[in-house]
Design a protein around this motif. Structure first.
Motif, PDB file in Angstrom:
ATOM      1  N   LEU A  52       3.785   4.576  -4.338  1.00 42.67           N
ATOM      2  CA  LEU A  52       3.495   5.202  -3.046  1.00 42.67           C
ATOM      3  C   LEU A  52       2.590   6.421  -3.238  1.00 42.67           C
ATOM      4  O   LEU A  52       1.609   6.590  -2.500  1.00 42.67           O
ATOM      5  CB  LEU A  52       4.789   5.602  -2.341  1.00 42.67           C
ATOM      6  N   LYS A  53       2.883   7.235  -4.216  1.00 40.25           N
ATOM      7  CA  LYS A  53       2.057   8.429  -4.473  1.00 40.25           C
ATOM      8  C   LYS A  53       0.633   8.030  -4.860  1.00 40.25           C
ATOM      9  O   LYS A  53      -0.343   8.646  -4.413  1.00 40.25           O
ATOM     10  CB  LYS A  53       2.674   9.293  -5.585  1.00 40.25           C
ATOM     11  N   MET A  61      -8.866   2.010   6.683  1.00 37.36           N
ATOM     12  CA  MET A  61      -7.822   1.331   7.457  1.00 37.36           C
ATOM     13  C   MET A  61      -6.947   0.466   6.544  1.00 37.36           C
ATOM     14  O   MET A  61      -5.719   0.438   6.700  1.00 37.36           O
ATOM     15  CB  MET A  61      -8.454   0.498   8.578  1.00 37.36           C
ATOM     16  N   GLU A  62      -7.568  -0.218   5.586  1.00 38.52           N
ATOM     17  CA  GLU A  62      -6.799  -1.035   4.635  1.00 38.52           C
ATOM     18  C   GLU A  62      -5.856  -0.168   3.802  1.00 38.52           C
ATOM     19  O   GLU A  62      -4.690  -0.512   3.613  1.00 38.52           O
ATOM     20  CB  GLU A  62      -7.749  -1.804   3.711  1.00 38.52           C
ATOM     21  N   LYS A 109       1.343   2.586   4.732  1.00 42.02           N
ATOM     22  CA  LYS A 109       2.373   2.370   5.765  1.00 42.02           C
ATOM     23  C   LYS A 109       3.398   1.333   5.306  1.00 42.02           C
ATOM     24  O   LYS A 109       4.594   1.478   5.578  1.00 42.02           O
ATOM     25  CB  LYS A 109       1.738   1.913   7.087  1.00 42.02           C
ATOM     26  N   LYS A 110       2.945   0.300   4.606  1.00 42.15           N
ATOM     27  CA  LYS A 110       3.874  -0.721   4.103  1.00 42.15           C
ATOM     28  C   LYS A 110       4.882  -0.102   3.146  1.00 42.15           C
ATOM     29  O   LYS A 110       6.085  -0.354   3.244  1.00 42.15           O
ATOM     30  CB  LYS A 110       3.109  -1.843   3.389  1.00 42.15           C
ATOM     31  N   TYR A 111       4.375   0.714   2.216  1.00 42.29           N
ATOM     32  CA  TYR A 111       5.281   1.350   1.257  1.00 42.29           C
ATOM     33  C   TYR A 111       6.202   2.362   1.937  1.00 42.29           C
ATOM     34  O   TYR A 111       7.367   2.500   1.570  1.00 42.29           O
ATOM     35  CB  TYR A 111       4.498   2.008   0.109  1.00 42.29           C
ATOM     36  N   GLU A 112       5.692   3.066   2.933  1.00 45.82           N
ATOM     37  CA  GLU A 112       6.536   4.006   3.661  1.00 45.82           C
ATOM     38  C   GLU A 112       7.635   3.271   4.418  1.00 45.82           C
ATOM     39  O   GLU A 112       8.781   3.728   4.470  1.00 45.82           O
ATOM     40  CB  GLU A 112       5.688   4.846   4.630  1.00 45.82           C
ATOM     41  N   LYS A 113       7.289   2.118   4.994  1.00 46.17           N
ATOM     42  CA  LYS A 113       8.287   1.310   5.708  1.00 46.17           C
ATOM     43  C   LYS A 113       9.341   0.799   4.727  1.00 46.17           C
ATOM     44  O   LYS A 113      10.545   0.811   5.038  1.00 46.17           O
ATOM     45  CB  LYS A 113       7.587   0.138   6.420  1.00 46.17           C
TER      46      LYS A 113
END
Length: 147
Positions: free
Chosen positions: A11-12, A102-103, A109-113
């Protein structure tokens, strides 16, 4: 027990990549704006020159000056054509960088979710473990009272 997201390093890294792409996008926007401003200035210059030439024609001016103006306008049109291509390239580059941004944003966002869901599962398991501990303590207290 302390919560640790298993994909925290990824994520980082993704966030850093997103920041880098964002910087590149901002540079592309800046280049586009600068090029578009230069094109606007050239178009304005051409328009002013043509207005000046029309006013001078009404008064009457020498043929040599007319040729000079025509040559200057022709040179200005070549420069304008060049800047039109530069603006188109800058716009394409800006749009490309926007897509990349945007990609990267979607990846983050996927990793945050995933992190949110993982945290929710962790908190639920902690709540259940705490409930079991409370049950064990209650049973022990009940057993101690009976003795």
């Amino acid at each position: 027990m302390q919560y640790q997201f298993k994909f925290n390093k990824i994520l980082k890294i993704k966030e850093r990549e997103k920041e880098q792409v964002f910087d590149v996008y901002n540079q592309a926007v800046k280049r586009f704006e600068e090029t578009a401003k230069k094109l606007y200035d050239l178009l304005k210059k051409k328009e002013d020159l043509e207005e000046y030439q029309q006013s001078r024609l009404a008064e009457g001016l020498p043929v040599q000056e007319i040729r000079h103006h025509q040559h200057f306008v022709h040179s200005l049109e070549k420069t304008i054509d060049h800047y039109l291509k530069m603006v188109a390239n800058a716009r394409n580059q800006m749009n490309f960088q926007k897509e990349k941004l945007m990609e990267k944003n979607i990846e983050v966002k996927k990793y945050e979710k995933m992190q949110e869901k993982d945290l929710a599962v962790f908190l639920e398991s902690m709540k259940q473990a705490e409930g079991r501990q409370m049950d064990d303590i209650s049973i022990q207290l009940y057993m101690n009272r009976g003795n």
